[in-house]
Design an enzyme around this catalytic site. Sequence first.
Site, short mmCIF file in Angstrom:
data_model
loop_
_atom_site.label_atom_id
_atom_site.label_comp_id
_atom_site.label_asym_id
_atom_site.label_seq_id
_atom_site.Cartn_x
_atom_site.Cartn_y
_atom_site.Cartn_z
CE LYS A 153 -20.43 12.23 -20.24
NZ LYS A 153 -21.75 12.40 -20.92
CG ASN A 206 -15.70 1.95 -0.93
OD1 ASN A 206 -16.54 2.34 -0.09
ND2 ASN A 206 -14.64 2.44 -1.21
CG ASP A 234 -1.66 1.21 4.06
OD1 ASP A 234 -2.15 1.64 4.81
OD2 ASP A 234 -1.58 -0.03 3.67
CB ILE A 235 -4.46 6.37 5.29
CG1 ILE A 235 -4.76 6.84 3.91
CG2 ILE A 235 -4.80 7.47 6.32
CD1 ILE A 235 -5.95 7.46 3.77
#
Length: 397
Positions: free
Chosen positions: A289, A210, A306-307
């Site tokens: 690849k 992201n 979920d940290i």
Amino acid sequence: MKTLTNKNILLGVSGSIAAYKAPNIVRRLQDLGAQVRVVVTQAGLRFVTELSLQVTSKHKVHHNLWDKEAELSMGHIELAKWADVILIAPASANTLANLASGKANDLLSSIVLASDCPMLVAPAMNQQMYAAEYVQTNLSKLIKRQVAVIQPDNGEQACGDIGEGRLAESLEIAQQVGAIFQNTALTGKKVLITLGATVEAIDPVRYISNHSSGKMGSALADACIEAGAKVTLVHGNISAHLNQKATAISALSAGEMYQTVMDNIAECDIFIACAAVSDYYIKNIEKNKIKKSDKALTLALAPTKDILKAVCQLSQKPLCIGFAAETENLTKNAKNKLKNKGCDAIILNDISNLDFGFKSDENEVLFLTEKKSIKIEKNSKKKIARKIVEILSSNIL
Ligand SMILES: Cc1cc2nc3c(=O)[nH]c(=O)nc-3n(C[C@H](O)[C@H](O)[C@H](O)COP(=O)(O)O)c2cc1C
């Protein structure tokens, strides 16, 4: 009272092209209430006049170790004793090398050796010079001796290059000097911050990630360190510069980040989950690849751990602060997150506004707890981070 009232600042000006900004630094220090005296190197005098430094500081400018008259009135030992803080701005590569190796071959380096007061250096040089191993090693040596480094800015330089090495803004420099007298709010506290973008491998070449740059997390680290905290940074992919006083651990995937946080969370007082962690990972990472083909490709994704939630559920949980990057139903979504994760506060970012957030140097956030909602107006991430630390160290939580 102003942050530098009754403080004596010895400003060392060395031979960087940015020395022409020194009179402005003098003025900004005075705005905060400081008394300023200036010592300038011979190379510094090539870029700024003695007169402009004398007029702004309202004191004789010192530049000669062998000045008989100065030694009779205020010599290098007296100047060293007079100073509450030594600030070297701009600090040239040569002056940094002198200081790192303990040389005393000019007035400025002799004063530094004769003083035990806090010292700050604001490097300013060409980006290639700043990145040079010698310069970075010298800075690391100085940091180990508790010298504070005011990070240079990234941008267009006098020589036309673009990069990191431009002298920090005068106001920022003065504020960082002020901060060393002010902030002990987090002294003795251990803070763990996650930052940057996680990277989920698809095959050995490609990944899903992201836009997070890590700038907000890095600014928070600076602010926590300024306030006296010991900071550990667990980072994914980042473009931000990390404070060298922090312990930095790289953890690229969401899975690695989860494990690294869990391995380092014990004894932490504050946990700030600032990283943009992927909600999913690729179930079967291809060993080789993936070859291009005309057919559609389907990737199987599985949810990541979920940290923030996991840290909030620890029996001895630290104070937990999460970030919510939202594009719609902002406050409602952030409040849901606060409840679902069980954290103490959520810092809400509106990432639908492209003027700030993610890659930008600026941000505007809402600090939300169960009972309070504090808006922190649009400002540099550095200033937003200081405000967040101020809130954290007040009794609001
Ligand atoms: C035009 C010009 C610009 C310079 N700019 C810088 C600079 O921005 N940063 C730096 O570290 N050195 C710069 N230098 C090199 C220093 O002036 C030189 O290393 C000098 O010996 C530094 O001495 P000092 O550390 O005693 O002040 C520049 C030199 C010239 C000729």
